[in-house]
Design an enzyme around this catalytic site. Structure first.
Site, PDB file in Angstrom:
ATOM      1  N   HIS A  19       0.854  -1.204   0.000  1.00  0.00           N
ATOM      2  CA  HIS A  19       0.000   0.000   0.000  1.00  0.00           C
ATOM      3  C   HIS A  19       0.881   1.242   0.000  1.00  0.00           C
ATOM      4  CE1 HIS A  19      -4.026   1.908   1.238  1.00  0.00           C
ATOM      5  NE2 HIS A  19      -3.177   2.895   1.028  1.00  0.00           N
ATOM      6  N   HIS A  21       1.240   4.878  -2.400  1.00  0.00           N
ATOM      7  CA  HIS A  21       0.754   5.690  -3.527  1.00  0.00           C
ATOM      8  C   HIS A  21       1.942   6.343  -4.230  1.00  0.00           C
ATOM      9  CE1 HIS A  21      -3.554   5.553  -2.343  1.00  0.00           C
ATOM     10  NE2 HIS A  21      -3.031   5.355  -1.141  1.00  0.00           N
ATOM     11  N   ARG A  71       2.587  15.967 -14.942  1.00  0.00           N
ATOM     12  CA  ARG A  71       1.798  16.289 -16.135  1.00  0.00           C
ATOM     13  C   ARG A  71       2.073  15.408 -17.343  1.00  0.00           C
ATOM     14  NH1 ARG A  71       2.008  22.929 -15.673  1.00  0.00           N
ATOM     15  NH2 ARG A  71       1.203  22.980 -13.546  1.00  0.00           N
ATOM     16  N   HIS A 196      -9.894   1.380  -0.007  1.00  0.00           N
ATOM     17  CA  HIS A 196      -9.627   2.070   1.257  1.00  0.00           C
ATOM     18  C   HIS A 196     -10.938   2.048   2.040  1.00  0.00           C
ATOM     19  CE1 HIS A 196      -6.222   3.701  -0.949  1.00  0.00           C
ATOM     20  NE2 HIS A 196      -5.783   4.332   0.122  1.00  0.00           N
ATOM     21  N   GLU A 199     -10.700   3.749   7.376  1.00  0.00           N
ATOM     22  CA  GLU A 199      -9.569   4.643   7.670  1.00  0.00           C
ATOM     23  C   GLU A 199     -10.136   5.826   8.473  1.00  0.00           C
ATOM     24  OE1 GLU A 199      -7.841   6.533   4.223  1.00  0.00           O
ATOM     25  OE2 GLU A 199      -6.078   7.238   5.333  1.00  0.00           O
ATOM     26  N   ASP A 285       1.675   3.935   2.900  1.00  0.00           N
ATOM     27  CA  ASP A 285       0.649   4.800   2.308  1.00  0.00           C
ATOM     28  C   ASP A 285       1.294   5.868   1.419  1.00  0.00           C
ATOM     29  OD1 ASP A 285      -1.978   5.378   1.815  1.00  0.00           O
ATOM     30  OD2 ASP A 285      -2.348   6.446   3.689  1.00  0.00           O
TER      31      ASP A 285
HETATM   32 ZN    ZN Z   1      -3.848   4.890   0.759  1.00  0.00          ZN
END
Ligand code: ZN
Length: 346
Positions: A19, A21, A71, A196, A199, A285
């Site tokens: 997990h 990002h 971008r 998710h 949380e 995370d």
């Molecule tokens: Zn997360």
């Protein structure tokens, strides 16, 4: 904050990270570099100041702020490479990296082109002992329609290493029933399902993720500790929770679940969930945004009372819960166990 350390031999074990990002892994120096590519002046101090929050909404704002700087496919390649280097430094052997495809769509970017750049950057690390896989996720504040478009894109990207489809963002936004169709499309295409839940939402949010979306793993899930019947069910079904203690402290999720205004990591339910027999895994995370890394999270687990044997078990859970073909998974688990035995950790 004083960072506790896990046992020295443990630091030499390979780990799995399930997990993390991609957009939350961008160090302040890389934020400055990305901004420079697009003619924007951002100082390192400014980037550091943005990585500080008083609540979950503040964190979401900072996450949105940093994604505005990503971008072009080349930007995605750069941040993938930096994350992979960081994972390698920590002896991570396998990682499933979540990518906010929902945000790409919002910004009218070409998901396929971005994923091609990400996959190419990631593949370069395979020979160095790090296998990467991707989870495309949608944003809960956006619509179910937008999620369907992402699901169609994800369904066509399995050959780029996309293994799962997920949902993140504000858990208190739209009900999950809005996203059922998108998740059906992803599942029918052979993708695994994650969400998710629990949380900043309550235990029912976890039930909803499992029952409505068919989630196979739960991101965070710490609200389960407030519903022991749910804990029993999660333990019986061995549905993994991807627990991220430092993140929960930084976003205020921990204070919310523990109903205490001054939350401390010492109040984190990680050990209680583990002791109740849930399949708990440990993750970061958004490591850059929460000033942590995976090794540090194992240090946190040690400070929460995990013995060395339990830390090894926790780490092994990460491989068991991975979305890998059975043979590859077995090979990684075998390597992990051999290494743990050689280090006299078993
Ligand atoms: Zn997360």
């Amino acid at each position: 904050m004083t960072v506790p350390t896990s046992p020295r031999a443990f630091a030499r074990l390979p780990l799995a990270e399930l997990h993390v990002h991609l957009e939350g892994s961008i160090a302040p120096s890389t934020v400055v570099e990305l901004a420079g590519r697009h003619g924007i002046r951002i100082t390192r101090e400014e980037a550091i100041a943005r990585y500080s929050y008083s609540n979950f909404a503040g964190f979401i704002e900072s996450f949105k702020w940093v994604t505005r700087l990503i971008r072009e496919p080349e930007d995605f390649a750069l941040i993938t490479e930096r994350l992979a280097q960081d994972l390698l430094r920590q002896s991570v052997a396998y990682a499933e990296v979540t990518i906010s495809a929902g945000v790409m769509l919002l910004r009218e970017q070409d998901i396929g082109a971005n994923m091609a750049a990400i996959a190419e950057a990631g593949t370069a690390f395979q020979d160095r002992g790090l296998k990467l896989a991707w989870i495309l996720d949608v944003v809960r504040q956006f619509s179910g329609e937008a999620a369907i478009a992402v699901a169609h894109a994800a369904a066509g990207l399995r050959s780029s290493g996309v293994v799962a489809f997920g949902i993140g963002g504000d858990e208190l936004a739209l009900p999950l029933s809005e996203f059922r169709r998108a998740f059906d499309i992803a599942r029918d295409a052979g993708l695994h399902i994650v969400a998710h839940a629990g949380e900043i939402g309550g235990p029912d949010s976890i039930r909803e993720a499992i029952e409505v979306l068919g989630a196979e793993r739960i991101g965070h899930g710490i609200a389960a500790i407030n519903d022991l019947a749910l804990c029993d069910e999660l333990a019986a079904r061995q549905i993994p929770l991807e627990v991220c203690p430092t993140s929960n402290l930084a976003t205020g999720a921990l204070a919310l679940q523990r109903r205490k205004p001054a939350a401390l990591l010492a109040n984190h339910p990680l050990k209680e969930l583990y002791d109740r027999g849930l399949r708990v895994t440990l993750s970061t995370d958004d490591p850059a945004m929460f000033h942590t890394n995976l090794r540090q999270e194992y240090g946190v687990a040690a400070s929460l009372g995990f013995s060395t044997t339990e830390l090894v078990h926790l780490a092994e859970n990460g491989f068991h819960a991975a979305f890998l073909p059975p043979e590859e998974k077995l090979t990684l688990i075998r390597t992990f166990r051999e290494r743990a035995a050689a280090l006299r950790l078993l």
